[in-house]
Design a protein around this motif. Sequence first.
Motif, mmCIF file in Angstrom:
data_model
loop_
_atom_site.group_PDB
_atom_site.id
_atom_site.type_symbol
_atom_site.label_atom_id
_atom_site.label_comp_id
_atom_site.label_asym_id
_atom_site.label_seq_id
_atom_site.Cartn_x
_atom_site.Cartn_y
_atom_site.Cartn_z
ATOM 1 N N PHE A 99 0.851 -1.186 0.000
ATOM 2 C CA PHE A 99 0.000 0.000 0.000
ATOM 3 C C PHE A 99 0.886 1.235 0.000
ATOM 4 O O PHE A 99 1.765 1.376 0.845
ATOM 5 N N ILE A 100 0.660 2.123 -0.955
ATOM 6 C CA ILE A 100 1.419 3.368 -1.045
ATOM 7 C C ILE A 100 0.591 4.456 -0.375
ATOM 8 O O ILE A 100 -0.544 4.714 -0.774
ATOM 9 N N ALA A 101 1.172 5.082 0.651
ATOM 10 C CA ALA A 101 0.410 5.997 1.496
ATOM 11 C C ALA A 101 1.073 7.364 1.610
ATOM 12 O O ALA A 101 2.212 7.555 1.210
ATOM 13 N N CYS A 102 0.313 8.289 2.187
ATOM 14 C CA CYS A 102 0.831 9.615 2.505
ATOM 15 C C CYS A 102 0.189 10.071 3.809
ATOM 16 O O CYS A 102 -0.793 9.487 4.268
ATOM 17 N N GLU A 103 0.747 11.105 4.399
ATOM 18 C CA GLU A 103 0.268 11.567 5.704
ATOM 19 C C GLU A 103 -1.198 11.991 5.686
ATOM 20 O O GLU A 103 -1.901 11.824 6.670
ATOM 21 N N GLU A 104 -1.666 12.543 4.582
ATOM 22 C CA GLU A 104 -3.052 13.008 4.494
ATOM 23 C C GLU A 104 -4.060 11.872 4.608
ATOM 24 O O GLU A 104 -5.213 12.095 4.936
ATOM 25 N N ASP A 105 -3.635 10.660 4.329
ATOM 26 C CA ASP A 105 -4.538 9.509 4.350
ATOM 27 C C ASP A 105 -4.153 8.527 5.461
ATOM 28 O O ASP A 105 -4.225 7.312 5.293
ATOM 29 N N MET A 106 -3.766 9.060 6.600
ATOM 30 C CA MET A 106 -3.253 8.242 7.697
ATOM 31 C C MET A 106 -4.257 7.200 8.189
ATOM 32 O O MET A 106 -3.887 6.066 8.478
ATOM 33 N N GLU A 107 -5.521 7.542 8.264
ATOM 34 C CA GLU A 107 -6.523 6.590 8.759
ATOM 35 C C GLU A 107 -6.591 5.352 7.866
ATOM 36 O O GLU A 107 -6.617 4.225 8.346
ATOM 37 N N GLU A 108 -6.602 5.576 6.564
ATOM 38 C CA GLU A 108 -6.633 4.462 5.616
ATOM 39 C C GLU A 108 -5.340 3.650 5.703
ATOM 40 O O GLU A 108 -5.353 2.425 5.665
ATOM 41 N N GLU A 109 -4.246 4.339 5.857
ATOM 42 C CA GLU A 109 -2.949 3.678 5.951
ATOM 43 C C GLU A 109 -2.889 2.793 7.193
ATOM 44 O O GLU A 109 -2.435 1.654 7.134
ATOM 45 N N LEU A 110 -3.372 3.282 8.313
ATOM 46 C CA LEU A 110 -3.381 2.488 9.544
ATOM 47 C C LEU A 110 -4.283 1.266 9.408
ATOM 48 O O LEU A 110 -3.985 0.201 9.952
ATOM 49 N N SER A 111 -5.356 1.412 8.666
ATOM 50 C CA SER A 111 -6.245 0.279 8.402
ATOM 51 C C SER A 111 -5.500 -0.816 7.638
ATOM 52 O O SER A 111 -5.657 -2.004 7.920
ATOM 53 N N GLY A 112 -4.686 -0.410 6.682
ATOM 54 C CA GLY A 112 -3.883 -1.374 5.932
ATOM 55 C C GLY A 112 -2.874 -2.089 6.808
ATOM 56 O O GLY A 112 -2.691 -3.303 6.707
ATOM 57 N N VAL A 113 -2.234 -1.340 7.691
ATOM 58 C CA VAL A 113 -1.255 -1.930 8.610
ATOM 59 C C VAL A 113 -1.927 -2.966 9.499
ATOM 60 O O VAL A 113 -1.398 -4.058 9.723
#
Length: 84
Positions: free
Chosen positions: A38-52
Amino acid sequence: MSAHVQPPVKTLVAIVSSAGGNVINRLDKVNETSKTIFIACEEDMEEELSGVKKGILTFSSEWLMNCIMKQELDLEAPQFVESL
């Protein structure tokens, strides 16, 4: 890929596709977490944490661009959350 990554998603999709990768637009469509990045950025932290939480490897678009330039995936690099 999160919605706010740079370069724009459309550009990254073209790059990933030309290298033989597949792009999944939503995390809920991931079937094989061990084969997903998953390629993420700080603006989408909630989605990124969901992936983790699902066990998906998460990296920044900077990581992706570095891998493209080196023509190899550096899966040993710190993941996006670890680098914040």
